[in-house]
Motif scaffolding. Structure first.
Motif, mmCIF file in Angstrom:
data_model
loop_
_atom_site.group_PDB
_atom_site.id
_atom_site.type_symbol
_atom_site.label_atom_id
_atom_site.label_comp_id
_atom_site.label_asym_id
_atom_site.label_seq_id
_atom_site.Cartn_x
_atom_site.Cartn_y
_atom_site.Cartn_z
ATOM 1 N N PHE A 335 55.703 6.172 90.976
ATOM 2 C CA PHE A 335 56.086 4.783 90.722
ATOM 3 C C PHE A 335 55.053 4.094 89.838
ATOM 4 O O PHE A 335 55.391 3.330 88.946
ATOM 5 C CB PHE A 335 56.221 4.055 92.064
ATOM 6 N N ARG A 336 53.767 4.379 90.121
ATOM 7 C CA ARG A 336 52.641 3.892 89.325
ATOM 8 C C ARG A 336 51.532 4.936 89.371
ATOM 9 O O ARG A 336 51.619 5.904 90.136
ATOM 10 C CB ARG A 336 52.110 2.561 89.882
ATOM 11 N N THR A 337 50.495 4.746 88.587
ATOM 12 C CA THR A 337 49.350 5.636 88.652
ATOM 13 C C THR A 337 48.654 5.462 89.999
ATOM 14 O O THR A 337 48.511 4.338 90.481
ATOM 15 C CB THR A 337 48.349 5.347 87.516
ATOM 16 N N PRO A 338 48.199 6.555 90.642
ATOM 17 C CA PRO A 338 47.525 6.451 91.943
ATOM 18 C C PRO A 338 46.239 5.633 91.830
ATOM 19 O O PRO A 338 45.376 5.923 91.014
ATOM 20 C CB PRO A 338 47.220 7.913 92.300
ATOM 21 N N ASN A 339 46.118 4.616 92.666
ATOM 22 C CA ASN A 339 44.939 3.754 92.590
ATOM 23 C C ASN A 339 44.804 2.916 93.864
ATOM 24 O O ASN A 339 44.739 1.698 93.817
ATOM 25 C CB ASN A 339 45.024 2.843 91.363
ATOM 26 N N ALA A 340 44.762 3.582 95.019
ATOM 27 C CA ALA A 340 44.665 2.875 96.293
ATOM 28 C C ALA A 340 43.208 2.587 96.643
ATOM 29 O O ALA A 340 42.313 3.354 96.294
ATOM 30 C CB ALA A 340 45.320 3.691 97.400
ATOM 31 N N HIS A 341 42.984 1.469 97.324
ATOM 32 C CA HIS A 341 41.638 1.076 97.739
ATOM 33 C C HIS A 341 41.652 0.637 99.197
ATOM 34 O O HIS A 341 42.648 0.123 99.703
ATOM 35 C CB HIS A 341 41.119 -0.070 96.855
ATOM 36 N N LEU A 460 52.416 10.125 84.070
ATOM 37 C CA LEU A 460 51.344 9.178 84.384
ATOM 38 C C LEU A 460 50.804 8.512 83.125
ATOM 39 O O LEU A 460 50.503 7.317 83.129
ATOM 40 C CB LEU A 460 50.214 9.882 85.129
ATOM 41 N N ARG A 461 50.679 9.294 82.043
ATOM 42 C CA ARG A 461 50.216 8.703 80.774
ATOM 43 C C ARG A 461 51.210 7.663 80.265
ATOM 44 O O ARG A 461 50.816 6.605 79.749
ATOM 45 C CB ARG A 461 50.008 9.802 79.730
ATOM 46 N N LYS A 462 52.479 7.955 80.433
ATOM 47 C CA LYS A 462 53.519 6.997 80.031
ATOM 48 C C LYS A 462 53.407 5.714 80.856
ATOM 49 O O LYS A 462 53.478 4.604 80.302
ATOM 50 C CB LYS A 462 54.896 7.639 80.218
ATOM 51 N N LEU A 463 53.223 5.863 82.168
ATOM 52 C CA LEU A 463 53.069 4.696 83.035
ATOM 53 C C LEU A 463 51.822 3.895 82.666
ATOM 54 O O LEU A 463 51.832 2.660 82.687
ATOM 55 C CB LEU A 463 52.971 5.146 84.499
ATOM 56 N N ARG A 464 50.763 4.619 82.312
ATOM 57 C CA ARG A 464 49.511 3.946 81.943
ATOM 58 C C ARG A 464 49.710 3.133 80.665
ATOM 59 O O ARG A 464 49.252 1.987 80.552
ATOM 60 C CB ARG A 464 48.414 4.994 81.761
ATOM 61 N N ASN A 465 50.408 3.702 79.689
ATOM 62 C CA ASN A 465 50.676 2.980 78.435
ATOM 63 C C ASN A 465 51.556 1.762 78.671
ATOM 64 O O ASN A 465 51.345 0.704 78.065
ATOM 65 C CB ASN A 465 51.333 3.923 77.422
ATOM 66 N N ILE A 466 52.543 1.913 79.530
ATOM 67 C CA ILE A 466 53.413 0.785 79.870
ATOM 68 C C ILE A 466 52.596 -0.328 80.516
ATOM 69 O O ILE A 466 52.774 -1.510 80.213
ATOM 70 C CB ILE A 466 54.559 1.235 80.798
ATOM 71 N N ARG A 467 51.676 0.055 81.406
ATOM 72 C CA ARG A 467 50.840 -0.945 82.072
ATOM 73 C C ARG A 467 49.944 -1.667 81.075
ATOM 74 O O ARG A 467 49.804 -2.891 81.124
ATOM 75 C CB ARG A 467 49.981 -0.272 83.147
ATOM 76 N N TYR A 468 49.333 -0.906 80.164
ATOM 77 C CA TYR A 468 48.482 -1.527 79.152
ATOM 78 C C TYR A 468 49.271 -2.503 78.291
ATOM 79 O O TYR A 468 48.826 -3.617 78.001
ATOM 80 C CB TYR A 468 47.846 -0.457 78.260
ATOM 81 N N ALA A 469 50.479 -2.078 77.865
ATOM 82 C CA ALA A 469 51.313 -2.943 77.022
ATOM 83 C C ALA A 469 51.737 -4.199 77.774
ATOM 84 O O ALA A 469 51.711 -5.309 77.231
ATOM 85 C CB ALA A 469 52.541 -2.170 76.542
#
Length: 533
Positions: A335-341, A460-469
């Motif tokens: 759904f998104r890049t893994p980034n839990a805290h 994941l790279r696609k999701l990362r680019n979408i997030r940056y945009a």
């Protein structure tokens, strides 16, 4: 020669909860390590529209039996299912089946239980406590019984910080409680449940504490041992590394974090995450069964099957290992890049739940509706939050468990037994185990092939680019709105080359602009004098 393996050869074993996560591993290890075991009776009830035969057939198809299937293709012939229901009087076993069990069974492994933390108290009592009592009554009539092994939980006495390998006083008198719930209405039981639980966090730990006390009170002349595992996770080595088939406990959290759905967890980074691999629990259980039957200790032994006091591992470390594993070996269609805290602050956790969980879920469900599909993300998020609230009690605290009996048992094993039934958690390397756990969740829970990792990384790279945009666009929109309201922001805008912003003005343009500004200021300075005169 393995003394433990040799003991079970030729024996008849009864197992409850065999279709569950731990039960399957127990059945598999028993059949593989003691191939000449005479018979394995398993108590099974119809469930979710499936008959007893259908449930057993599905269980035997499970990948966990692949190794024993290779060694002994006809292993299923030794498994004897018995139609039973632990919540019913006399376990609802037929007279013919009961006679067979009473005359043949040598050892009982009681693994059946409801592990749901939010189970209604009446049902949890019927299965975990009253079911144990009924099984004890059956065991006391078994003519050839040599040992009775009960699987409890290390958190049965979680109201104490230091927990020894003893039976503690129960939270209530079990038989009085049984009588109470029998005649009270369900709604009334639900209303008084918090009062009955007291300091216990849920009905699971509460009823497990009652079960331990019941066993002590009603064991009679039976040779009994109690195994108390902590948080049971994926296998360490057997039947193969990382095997898991349940989303309970930490498994569902790992998957949600790997999918990018889970972004915040309320936990204490410095609290001990007392996780224990399922094969460690099963190895200890089989070894304890052998020791209880052969050595017949005078007192009932309790084994705290935990790691915190021997090989501690912390929630903060777990978060790092899980995230790094899923970034190297991502799950498919995340759904998104893994980034839990992790955070122990309630307000910070609620903020991130709103920003990183609910807001994206609402937007995603809106997109699903617009494209004519059924929205589902908010439902997943709500279910995830419910699970996290139930686990919060255990992720924010630490306990001290003694492990003298586990160490004693280890000393009783010969060299071969220590290899075949390894439960020495000092040998456990947590970084390797967590990586194996995460990969096991990918392969066995989600049925994802490892060959799909390159495509998952590309996703994941696609999701990362979408997030940056998206973030860049959002920043520009907010900045534009801010500029429309602030002269200072407009001045800064002309000097910062933001995307979509105007070019930086030349020196000549700046001089012209400065001259114009000077003339305006001069006219403003003259104007008040004109008014006065």
């Amino acid at each position: 020669m393995s003394s433990v393996s040799a003991y079970y050869n030729g024996k008849t074993v009864l197992i409850t909860g065999a279709t569950g996560f731990m039960g399957k591993v127990l059945v598999e290890k028993l059949l593989r390590s003691s191939p000449d075991v005479k018979a394995v009776y398993i108590l099974v009830r119809p469930k979710a529209g499936q008959s007893m035969q259908e449930r057993v057939a599905n269980m035997l198809k499970c990948k966990v039996f692949d190794r024993v299937r290779e060694d002994c293709p006809n292993f299923h012939e030794k498994i004897k299912p018995i139609n039973a229901e632990l919540t019913q009087p006399k376990l609802a076993i037929s007279a013919e089946d009961e006679e067979e069990l009473l005359t043949r069974v040598n050892i009982v492994f009681h693994c059946a239980a409801t592990v749901r933390f939010d189970e209604p108290l009446k049902h949890a009592l019927q299965l975990n406590a009253m079911g144990t009592q009924r099984l004890l009554e059956l065991a006391q009539q078994m003519q050839k019984l040599e040992a009775f092994i009960h699987i409890s939980t290390a958190y049965a006495n979680c109201v104490r910080k230091c927990i020894d390998e003893i039976i503690y006083p129960p939270p209530a008198e079990p038989k009085k409680l049984f009588d109470l719930v029998e005649w009270l209405d369900e709604s009334i039981i639900q209303d008084i449940t918090p009062k009955l639980l007291g300091d216990w966090p849920n009905t699971y730990t509460y009823t497990k504490a009652l079960s331990e006390y019941l066993i002590q009170q009603e064991k009679g002349n039976l040779n009994i041992a109690i195994i108390r595992p902590s948080i049971v996770g994926a296998s360490w080595h057997e039947p193969f590394p990382g095997w898991i088939d349940s989303f309970n406990g930490t498994s569902g959290i790992f998957v949600a974090a790997g999918k990018g759905i889970l972004r915040t967890v309320i936990a204490n980074n410095e609290a001990v995450a007392d996780m224990i691999p399922v094969d460690v629990v099963i190895n200890l259980t089989l070894a304890a069964g052998w020791y209880t039957a052969v050595h017949r200790p005078k007192n009932m032994l309790v084994y705290n099957c935990t790691t915190g006091g021997i090989n501690p591992f912390f929630w903060g470390e777990m978060e790092q290992y899980v995230m790094s594993t899923f970034k190297r070996n991502p799950l498919e269609q995340a759904f998104r890049t893994p980034n839990a805290h992790l955070t122990s602050n309630y307000l910070i956790n609620q903020y991130w739940i709103t920003v990183s969980h609910k807001a994206p879920a609402i937007l995603y469900d809106l997109y699903m509706r617009l494209t004519g599909r059924k929205p589902r993300m908010m439902k997943i998020i709500n279910r995830l939050h419910k699970s996290m609230m139930l686990l919060q009690y255990f992720s924010t605290q630490s306990w001290d468990w003694s492990s003298d009996n586990m160490n004693m048992l280890m000393g009783q094993l010969n060299t071969e037994d220590k290899k075949l039934y390894n439960f020495d958690v000092r040998q456990l390397h947590w970084s390797e185990y967590i990586e194996s756990y995460c990969l096991g969740a990918k392969k066995y829970l989600l049925n994802e092939d490892m060959s799909g990792i390159p495509a998952a990384k590309q996703h994941l790279r696609k999701l990362r680019n979408i997030r940056y945009a998206f973030n860049t666009t959002l920043l520009v929109i907010i900045w534009r709105i801010f500029i429309a309201r602030s002269q200072m922001a407009r001045n800064i805008w002309y000097f910062v080359p933001l995307p979509g912003g105007p070019p930086i003005p030349s020196n000549q343009q700046l001089w012209a602009s400065e001259s114009e500004s000077s003339r305006k200021i001069h006219s403003l300075q003259l104007q008040p004098a004109f008014i006065v005169h």
